[in-house]
Design an enzyme around this catalytic site. Structure first.
Site, PDB file in Angstrom:
ATOM      1  N   GLU A  50     -98.851 -19.716 -27.871  1.00 19.71           N
ATOM      2  CA  GLU A  50     -98.109 -20.969 -27.738  1.00 19.71           C
ATOM      3  C   GLU A  50     -96.667 -20.604 -27.419  1.00 19.71           C
ATOM      4  O   GLU A  50     -96.043 -19.829 -28.154  1.00 19.71           O
ATOM      5  CB  GLU A  50     -98.164 -21.790 -29.027  1.00 19.71           C
ATOM      6  CG  GLU A  50     -99.532 -22.367 -29.340  1.00 19.71           C
ATOM      7  CD  GLU A  50     -99.535 -23.136 -30.652  1.00 19.71           C
ATOM      8  OE1 GLU A  50     -98.469 -23.248 -31.292  1.00 19.71           O
ATOM      9  OE2 GLU A  50    -100.615 -23.604 -31.055  1.00 19.71           O
ATOM     10  N   ASP A  61     -90.119 -29.925 -36.288  1.00 18.11           N
ATOM     11  CA  ASP A  61     -89.992 -28.516 -36.640  1.00 18.11           C
ATOM     12  C   ASP A  61     -89.020 -28.297 -37.791  1.00 18.11           C
ATOM     13  O   ASP A  61     -88.070 -29.050 -37.978  1.00 18.11           O
ATOM     14  CB  ASP A  61     -89.531 -27.717 -35.419  1.00 18.11           C
ATOM     15  CG  ASP A  61     -90.588 -27.681 -34.341  1.00 18.11           C
ATOM     16  OD1 ASP A  61     -91.715 -27.245 -34.639  1.00 18.11           O
ATOM     17  OD2 ASP A  61     -90.313 -28.109 -33.203  1.00 18.11           O
TER      18      ASP A  61
END
Length: 280
Positions: A50, A61
């Protein structure tokens, strides 16, 4: 059409083990070092990569990946440069799947149609776009599928059986199960609950299920790998990278090795789960 992601998970299923899925941020701490890390990941044991698309407001995040995104942007990383990185990676590696992960805004600004053409030609295999729900599939998901890219959707502990079919409807490649509620890198998953959640998702889909958020050690990876088709590690790798930088957040001789060494340890953990299963 079979993508590299489909092929990799099919191969690993035949081998009887889970995939190690590694996340790094494109351009962190700079484009050159980031490409070196990208090239080192498969050799260290990463099965699927990724690659983060830096964004100014990465709201899903945690602090580590937010800071990683900030370092990349400060160093001048752009979506165009990220696609160029994938193209450079593909010159020597045509097998390892690459999934671009991030937020819709940079893609929207780039232009969806142009982005999909450029991403496909660069060698991108799939997308994870965390802020586009199933209700917005016509924006990017359906055009991406038409372009031959997998569109990987996230399921969470709060995705109940009523919501799950909508989440899975146009998902392809694999399902990314977020093992904890909240932001990345802030807690450790309960492996018992994760195994049950993966089994529940598998009642709704034949796609592989990869588990991420909170996996930091070989022991975590091994435990998760026993009940999932893939183990995703991100924040721990970003932390290893950050720990190798100098006081100005610049790369050092240790940077690439810091990341690849941890990947090798995690890969051993994932492969250890296979041996334990075989022994049982």
């Amino acid at each position: 059409m079979t993508t590299r992601i489909d092929q990799r998970f099919a191969d690993l299923k035949r081998e009887g083990r889970a995939a190690l899925v590694t996340f790094t941020m494109a351009g962190d701490p700079d484009t050159k070092t980031s490409l070196e890390i990208l090239r080192a990941l498969p050799k260290a044991g990463a099965d699927v990569i990724e690659l983060g698309m830096p964004f100014t407001d990465p709201m899903a995040d945690g602090p580590a990946i937010q800071a990683s995104s900030g370092r990349a942007l400060k160093a001048g990383q752009t979506l165009k440069k990220t696609l160029a990185m994938v193209r450079a990676f593909r010159k020597a590696d045509d097998a390892t799947p690459i999934v671009l992960m991030g937020y819709y805004n940079p893609i929207y600004i780039y232009g969806v149609d142009k982005f999909l053409v450029d991403a496909k030609s660069a060698g991108v295999d799939g997308l994870i776009v965390v802020d586009l729900p199933p209700e917005e599939d016509e924006e990017l998901c359906l055009p991406a599928l038409k372009a031959g890219l997998n569109f990987v959707r996230l399921a969470t502990p709060t995705t109940d059986d009523k919501r799950l079919p909508a989440v899975l409807a146009n998902t392809s490649g694999f399902v990314y199960y977020v093992s904890i509620t909240g932001i990345t890198g802030m807690a450790t998953p309960d492996t018992g609950k994760v195994t049950g959640a993966v089994a529940r998702i598998k009642r709704h889909t034949k796609l592989p299920v990869a588990v991420g958020f909170g996996v930091r050690t070989a022991a975590h990876a091994r435990a998760i790998a026993q009940g999932a088709d893939g183990v995703v590690v991100g924040s721990a790798l970003i932390d290893a990278l950050k720990g190798s930088l100098d006081r100005h957040n610049k790369a050092t001789r240790k940077t690439v090795k810091a990341v690849s060494d941890l990947v090798a340890v995690l890969a051993a953990g994932v492969r250890g789960a296979r041996r334990r299963q075989a022994a049982e």
